[in-house]
Motif scaffolding. Structure first.
Motif, PDB file in Angstrom:
ATOM      1  N   ASP A 169      -8.541 -23.521 -20.273  1.00  0.00           N
ATOM      2  CA  ASP A 169      -9.640 -23.833 -21.195  1.00  0.00           C
ATOM      3  C   ASP A 169      -9.642 -25.320 -21.559  1.00  0.00           C
ATOM      4  OD1 ASP A 169     -10.536 -21.226 -21.192  1.00  0.00           O
ATOM      5  OD2 ASP A 169      -9.636 -20.720 -23.136  1.00  0.00           O
ATOM      6  N   LEU A 170      -8.455 -25.878 -21.832  1.00  0.00           N
ATOM      7  CA  LEU A 170      -8.371 -27.304 -22.145  1.00  0.00           C
ATOM      8  C   LEU A 170      -8.823 -28.148 -20.963  1.00  0.00           C
ATOM      9  CD1 LEU A 170      -4.960 -27.412 -24.023  1.00  0.00           C
ATOM     10  CD2 LEU A 170      -7.214 -27.856 -25.009  1.00  0.00           C
ATOM     11  N   TYR A 171      -8.371 -27.800 -19.788  1.00  0.00           N
ATOM     12  CA  TYR A 171      -8.728 -28.538 -18.578  1.00  0.00           C
ATOM     13  C   TYR A 171     -10.244 -28.566 -18.385  1.00  0.00           C
ATOM     14  CZ  TYR A 171      -8.489 -30.121 -13.723  1.00  0.00           C
ATOM     15  OH  TYR A 171      -8.631 -30.838 -12.567  1.00  0.00           O
ATOM     16  N   CYS A 172     -10.874 -27.418 -18.546  1.00  0.00           N
ATOM     17  CA  CYS A 172     -12.322 -27.324 -18.341  1.00  0.00           C
ATOM     18  C   CYS A 172     -13.102 -27.962 -19.494  1.00  0.00           C
ATOM     19  CB  CYS A 172     -12.731 -25.862 -18.177  1.00  0.00           C
ATOM     20  SG  CYS A 172     -12.014 -25.075 -16.723  1.00  0.00           S
ATOM     21  N   THR A 173     -12.667 -27.742 -20.721  1.00  0.00           N
ATOM     22  CA  THR A 173     -13.373 -28.253 -21.892  1.00  0.00           C
ATOM     23  C   THR A 173     -13.374 -29.773 -21.952  1.00  0.00           C
ATOM     24  OG1 THR A 173     -12.835 -26.262 -23.146  1.00  0.00           O
ATOM     25  CG2 THR A 173     -13.450 -28.218 -24.422  1.00  0.00           C
ATOM     26  N   PHE A 174     -12.240 -30.391 -21.622  1.00  0.00           N
ATOM     27  CA  PHE A 174     -12.130 -31.844 -21.750  1.00  0.00           C
ATOM     28  C   PHE A 174     -12.459 -32.582 -20.457  1.00  0.00           C
ATOM     29  CE2 PHE A 174      -9.705 -30.359 -25.380  1.00  0.00           C
ATOM     30  CZ  PHE A 174     -10.255 -31.159 -26.371  1.00  0.00           C
ATOM     31  N   ASN A 175     -12.975 -31.892 -19.493  1.00  0.00           N
ATOM     32  CA  ASN A 175     -13.295 -32.503 -18.213  1.00  0.00           C
ATOM     33  C   ASN A 175     -14.182 -33.741 -18.348  1.00  0.00           C
ATOM     34  OD1 ASN A 175     -13.377 -32.489 -15.232  1.00  0.00           O
ATOM     35  ND2 ASN A 175     -15.553 -32.157 -15.617  1.00  0.00           N
ATOM     36  N   LEU A 217      -5.031 -24.037 -11.921  1.00  0.00           N
ATOM     37  CA  LEU A 217      -5.658 -25.344 -12.129  1.00  0.00           C
ATOM     38  C   LEU A 217      -6.121 -25.956 -10.816  1.00  0.00           C
ATOM     39  CD1 LEU A 217      -3.528 -27.237 -14.821  1.00  0.00           C
ATOM     40  CD2 LEU A 217      -5.793 -26.233 -15.065  1.00  0.00           C
ATOM     41  N   PHE A 218      -5.343 -25.781  -9.769  1.00  0.00           N
ATOM     42  CA  PHE A 218      -5.713 -26.342  -8.467  1.00  0.00           C
ATOM     43  C   PHE A 218      -7.067 -25.799  -8.012  1.00  0.00           C
ATOM     44  CE2 PHE A 218      -5.641 -26.274  -3.782  1.00  0.00           C
ATOM     45  CZ  PHE A 218      -5.652 -27.643  -3.580  1.00  0.00           C
ATOM     46  N   GLN A 219      -7.309 -24.524  -8.260  1.00  0.00           N
ATOM     47  CA  GLN A 219      -8.595 -23.938  -7.888  1.00  0.00           C
ATOM     48  C   GLN A 219      -9.737 -24.620  -8.642  1.00  0.00           C
ATOM     49  OE1 GLN A 219      -7.679 -19.902  -8.874  1.00  0.00           O
ATOM     50  NE2 GLN A 219      -6.559 -19.546  -6.967  1.00  0.00           N
ATOM     51  N   HIS A 220      -9.492 -25.013  -9.892  1.00  0.00           N
ATOM     52  CA  HIS A 220     -10.528 -25.667 -10.684  1.00  0.00           C
ATOM     53  C   HIS A 220     -10.606 -27.167 -10.412  1.00  0.00           C
ATOM     54  CE1 HIS A 220     -11.864 -22.263 -13.118  1.00  0.00           C
ATOM     55  NE2 HIS A 220     -10.637 -21.810 -12.899  1.00  0.00           N
ATOM     56  N   LYS A 221      -9.535 -27.743  -9.904  1.00  0.00           N
ATOM     57  CA  LYS A 221      -9.566 -29.173  -9.572  1.00  0.00           C
ATOM     58  C   LYS A 221     -10.578 -29.449  -8.462  1.00  0.00           C
ATOM     59  CE  LYS A 221      -5.145 -30.204  -9.029  1.00  0.00           C
ATOM     60  NZ  LYS A 221      -3.870 -30.935  -8.957  1.00  0.00           N
ATOM     61  N   GLN A 222     -10.837 -28.449  -7.632  1.00  0.00           N
ATOM     62  CA  GLN A 222     -11.850 -28.619  -6.592  1.00  0.00           C
ATOM     63  C   GLN A 222     -13.219 -28.853  -7.229  1.00  0.00           C
ATOM     64  OE1 GLN A 222     -10.648 -28.900  -3.564  1.00  0.00           O
ATOM     65  NE2 GLN A 222      -8.660 -28.363  -4.384  1.00  0.00           N
ATOM     66  N   GLU A 223     -13.448 -28.228  -8.380  1.00  0.00           N
ATOM     67  CA  GLU A 223     -14.724 -28.362  -9.084  1.00  0.00           C
ATOM     68  C   GLU A 223     -14.742 -29.594  -9.990  1.00  0.00           C
ATOM     69  OE1 GLU A 223     -17.259 -25.871 -12.466  1.00  0.00           O
ATOM     70  OE2 GLU A 223     -15.617 -24.895 -11.397  1.00  0.00           O
ATOM     71  N   TYR A 224     -13.677 -29.809 -10.758  1.00  0.00           N
ATOM     72  CA  TYR A 224     -13.680 -30.870 -11.774  1.00  0.00           C
ATOM     73  C   TYR A 224     -13.060 -32.179 -11.291  1.00  0.00           C
ATOM     74  CZ  TYR A 224     -14.970 -27.183 -15.003  1.00  0.00           C
ATOM     75  OH  TYR A 224     -15.617 -26.168 -15.628  1.00  0.00           O
ATOM     76  N   LYS A 225     -12.210 -32.108 -10.288  1.00  0.00           N
ATOM     77  CA  LYS A 225     -11.619 -33.302  -9.667  1.00  0.00           C
ATOM     78  C   LYS A 225     -10.848 -34.197 -10.643  1.00  0.00           C
ATOM     79  CE  LYS A 225     -15.075 -33.396  -5.989  1.00  0.00           C
ATOM     80  NZ  LYS A 225     -14.790 -32.112  -5.589  1.00  0.00           N
ATOM     81  N   LYS A 226     -10.143 -33.599 -11.569  1.00  0.00           N
ATOM     82  CA  LYS A 226      -9.307 -34.358 -12.506  1.00  0.00           C
ATOM     83  C   LYS A 226      -7.851 -34.167 -12.123  1.00  0.00           C
ATOM     84  CE  LYS A 226     -12.807 -35.560 -14.984  1.00  0.00           C
ATOM     85  NZ  LYS A 226     -13.220 -36.844 -15.414  1.00  0.00           N
ATOM     86  N   PRO A 227      -7.137 -35.255 -11.871  1.00  0.00           N
ATOM     87  CA  PRO A 227      -5.737 -35.122 -11.454  1.00  0.00           C
ATOM     88  C   PRO A 227      -4.825 -34.650 -12.576  1.00  0.00           C
ATOM     89  CG  PRO A 227      -6.324 -37.429 -11.709  1.00  0.00           C
ATOM     90  CD  PRO A 227      -7.582 -36.634 -11.916  1.00  0.00           C
ATOM     91  N   VAL A 228      -3.734 -34.042 -12.161  1.00  0.00           N
ATOM     92  CA  VAL A 228      -2.701 -33.586 -13.088  1.00  0.00           C
ATOM     93  C   VAL A 228      -1.399 -34.293 -12.701  1.00  0.00           C
ATOM     94  CG1 VAL A 228      -1.369 -31.600 -13.910  1.00  0.00           C
ATOM     95  CG2 VAL A 228      -3.810 -31.341 -13.395  1.00  0.00           C
ATOM     96  N   PHE A 229      -0.731 -34.870 -13.705  1.00  0.00           N
ATOM     97  CA  PHE A 229       0.534 -35.565 -13.506  1.00  0.00           C
ATOM     98  C   PHE A 229       1.634 -34.861 -14.289  1.00  0.00           C
ATOM     99  CE2 PHE A 229      -2.771 -38.744 -12.976  1.00  0.00           C
ATOM    100  CZ  PHE A 229      -2.406 -39.319 -11.770  1.00  0.00           C
ATOM    101  N   LEU A 230       2.841 -34.942 -13.761  1.00  0.00           N
ATOM    102  CA  LEU A 230       4.013 -34.448 -14.486  1.00  0.00           C
ATOM    103  C   LEU A 230       4.706 -35.647 -15.119  1.00  0.00           C
ATOM    104  CD1 LEU A 230       5.647 -31.855 -12.055  1.00  0.00           C
ATOM    105  CD2 LEU A 230       4.230 -31.414 -14.067  1.00  0.00           C
ATOM    106  N   LYS A 231       4.941 -35.559 -16.423  1.00  0.00           N
ATOM    107  CA  LYS A 231       5.702 -36.601 -17.110  1.00  0.00           C
ATOM    108  C   LYS A 231       7.158 -36.157 -17.148  1.00  0.00           C
ATOM    109  CE  LYS A 231       5.741 -39.792 -20.905  1.00  0.00           C
ATOM    110  NZ  LYS A 231       4.996 -40.289 -22.051  1.00  0.00           N
ATOM    111  N   LEU A 232       8.007 -37.010 -16.616  1.00  0.00           N
ATOM    112  CA  LEU A 232       9.417 -36.674 -16.491  1.00  0.00           C
ATOM    113  C   LEU A 232      10.220 -37.221 -17.663  1.00  0.00           C
ATOM    114  CD1 LEU A 232       9.788 -37.488 -12.701  1.00  0.00           C
ATOM    115  CD2 LEU A 232       9.284 -35.285 -13.780  1.00  0.00           C
TER     116      LEU A 232
END
Length: 175
Positions: free
Chosen positions: A6-12, A37-52
């Motif tokens: 929901d956050l991923y889609c809402t803040f796109n 999320l990967f399935q939705h990245k095809q639609e929204y195209k927003k990258p996801v990063f891991l903070k270490l």
């Protein structure tokens, strides 16, 4: 899982990318979330990063790199806070004790961040973005992060100590 989706889609429309702090979600729970999320990245195209985290061992980093590749993570942000109090070299033992529990960020993290960025730049696929963070206060710190292999740098503490003009000063000096 639905909360993150929901956050991923809402803040796109507002976000350029998303960050997930490694260790905040157990890998066995995070994996299925990232698949969704990967399935939705095809639609929204927003990258996801891991903070270490700054206290990450290189052996654990290898495991996380494999996990990130498997789950189509675009890159890493290195590094978050450290639990290592020995890095507070300008503080007395009493001051360190009074700080209490929790992570330490800012300048004490810089050397750990540089080592992690260098390791990531040598062990990740070249198409994975590496964002250097943690302890970047000066343009020299930013340049050191770029020299270690970061593609971009991210600052936090510098804003507090130097104000927003720090971005212009860093950008003017860095290549």
């Amino acid at each position: 899982m639905t909360d993150i989706l929901d956050l991923y889609c809402t803040f796109n429309n507002y976000a350029d990318y998303y960050t997930i702090n490694w260790g905040s979600i157990a890998p066995d729970i995070l994996g299925p979330i990232l698949i969704t999320l990967f399935q939705h990245k095809q639609e929204y195209k927003k990258p996801v990063f891991l903070k270490l985290p700054a206290d990450l061992t290189f052996e654990k980093a290898d495991e996380i790199i494999r996990f990130a590749i498997q789950h189509h993570i675009e890159g890493f942000i290195a590094c978050g806070p450290t639990q290592d109090r020995s890095l507070l070299t300008r503080s007395t033992p009493t001051e360190i004790n009074n700080i209490g529990a929790g992570g330490i960020s800012g300048l004490p993290v810089l050397q750990k961040s540089l080592k992690t960025v260098k390791y990531l730049s040598e062990h990740t696929p070249k198409d994975m973005l590496i964002i250097g963070a943690g302890g970047i206060i000066t343009s020299q710190d930013a340049q050191a992060m770029l020299d270690a292999g970061a593609h971009l740098v991210q600052i936090y503490s510098a804003f507090i100590y130097e104000g927003p003009y720090i971005v212009k000063r860093i950008a003017k000096v860095c290549k």
